[in-house]
Design an enzyme around this catalytic site. Structure first.
Site, short mmCIF file in Angstrom:
data_model
loop_
_atom_site.label_atom_id
_atom_site.label_comp_id
_atom_site.label_asym_id
_atom_site.label_seq_id
_atom_site.Cartn_x
_atom_site.Cartn_y
_atom_site.Cartn_z
N TRP A 89 -19.56 46.77 -66.79
CA TRP A 89 -18.12 47.15 -66.34
C TRP A 89 -18.20 48.88 -66.04
CZ3 TRP A 89 -15.76 43.53 -64.01
CH2 TRP A 89 -15.99 42.41 -64.24
N ASP A 159 -11.04 52.01 -70.19
CA ASP A 159 -10.77 50.40 -69.89
C ASP A 159 -10.75 49.69 -71.16
OD1 ASP A 159 -11.01 48.05 -69.00
OD2 ASP A 159 -12.98 48.30 -67.84
N LYS A 183 -7.75 38.74 -71.43
CA LYS A 183 -8.39 38.58 -72.87
C LYS A 183 -7.41 38.50 -74.02
CE LYS A 183 -12.11 39.47 -70.41
NZ LYS A 183 -13.01 38.34 -70.13
#
Length: 348
Positions: A89, A159, A183
């Site tokens: 990511w 993030d 999540k």
């Protein structure tokens, strides 16, 4: 995974929210009922995370992936940014940012296949950086920052998609936090942005209006129709967390869950974890058996024992246990029980 209590409440209110005769999915985003939902969501999130008054909370769309573009578009001043490369990511965030800003990789763990979090110090931080970007938890690789770096006057951007609300953090250490909801917050379709007010309003004139944080800050996240049902679900999750005792209690539970699995892996002569101990994630725990064939066999056995979605990411292989907030301790205990039986059966 979502808490069962949250799903049950949503089920109960699904057809008729507060005697309105409508589902939340049918409410106008301008209606008093929805305004109450989004205001309560922000109020509860602020309380949970201790978000100061000089930070805005934005409810956006586009996932964390859109933030890979929005961050540089909004924070670019000198034209340089520092990124810490800790996995898949991070690499995607850097790839997108390079379209708008000069990206400097200030630290990376790619040399060891992203099995650790690199050490950071002030010498790495160019004072000309517009911001420094980290990914606090790496879902695929199973690593996480145990300490948040002090970047001084340079805004720290994070993030936090896969570990937001899982443990206590000091929001004031960050200039901007962003997180996809799917999540620990709620269903996909919602992205949370927590941004310090002095970082808003710096986008250039050619920045698309929907990618300008000021657009959403000025309109209370309702410049266009927001994702109403995911915001409602997020509000229920925030309330569930508060009723549980807040993030401090949630962190204690998460550490207990992770310890059960890590302790088993550390003692096992069959299963191993590739991640260095001081970089281990509380949310995502990768592990492998001695061979790919045994990995595949274990996944079959796990599924037979009602343990789902344990297959590791295709780029890493093996297995990965994602033990987000809503996963109960009993789920981890069952996993370890099945792992122990499998080890006893196949250990040579």
């Amino acid at each position: 995974m979502l808490p069962q209590e949250v799903l049950e409440k949503a089920q109960k209110e699904l057809l008729n929210y507060k005697d309105s005769g409508m589902s939340v999915m049918e409410l106008s985003h301008r209606s008093g009922l929805f305004i109450e939902i989004i205001e309560n969501a922000e109020k509860t999130l602020r309380k949970l995370m201790g978000i100061p008054d000089n930070y805005k909370v934005l409810f956006l769309q586009g996932g964390a992936t859109l933030q890979f573009s929005m961050v540089p578009l909004n924070l670019k001043q000198n034209g340089k940014a520092g990124y810490v490369n800790t996995g898949s990511w991070s690499k995607k965030a850097m790839s997108e940012a390079r379209k708008y800003i000069d990206v400097e990789i200030i630290a990376s763990s790619e040399d060891e296949n992203f099995t650790y979090i690199p050490k950071l110090d002030q010498k790495m931080f160019n004072p000309d950086f517009d911001y420094i970007h980290i990914t606090t938890n790496n879902t695929i690789e199973g690593t996480a920052f145990s300490e948040i770096p002090d970047t001084g006057d340079i805004p720290l951007v994070a993030d936090m998609s896969s570990n937001i609300l899982s443990e206590e953090i000091d929001v004031t250490k960050f200039g901007l936090i962003y997180a996809g909801a799917q999540k620990n917050i709620g269903p996909a379709g919602l992205t949370i942005v927590i941004i310090r007010e002095d970082l808003i309003g710096k986008a250039k004139k050619d920045c698309p209006i929907m990618l300008d944080y000021k657009t959403h800050s000025d309109s209370g996240s309702m410049y266009n129709t927001p994702p109403t049902f995911p915001i409602y679900m997020a509000s229920l999750v925030f309330q569930w967390l508060e009723d549980l005792g807040g993030i401090k209690v949630m962190e204690e539970i998460n550490r207990k869950k992770a310890k059960i699995l890590y302790d088993f892996l550390d003692k096992s002569d069959f299963f191993t974890s590739p991640v260095e101990k001081d970089s281990r994630s509380l949310m995502n725990i990768p592990f492998v058996t001695p061979t790919k064939e045994l990995d595949a066999l274990f996944l079959e056995e796990a599924k037979a024992n009602e343990l789902e979605t344990l297959k590791g990411h295709r780029s890493v292989g093996g297995m990965r246990a994602s033990i987000y907030n809503a996963m109960p301790v009993e789920g981890v205990e069952r996993l370890v029980h099945v792992m122990a039986k499998f080890e006893k059966k196949h250990l040579r």
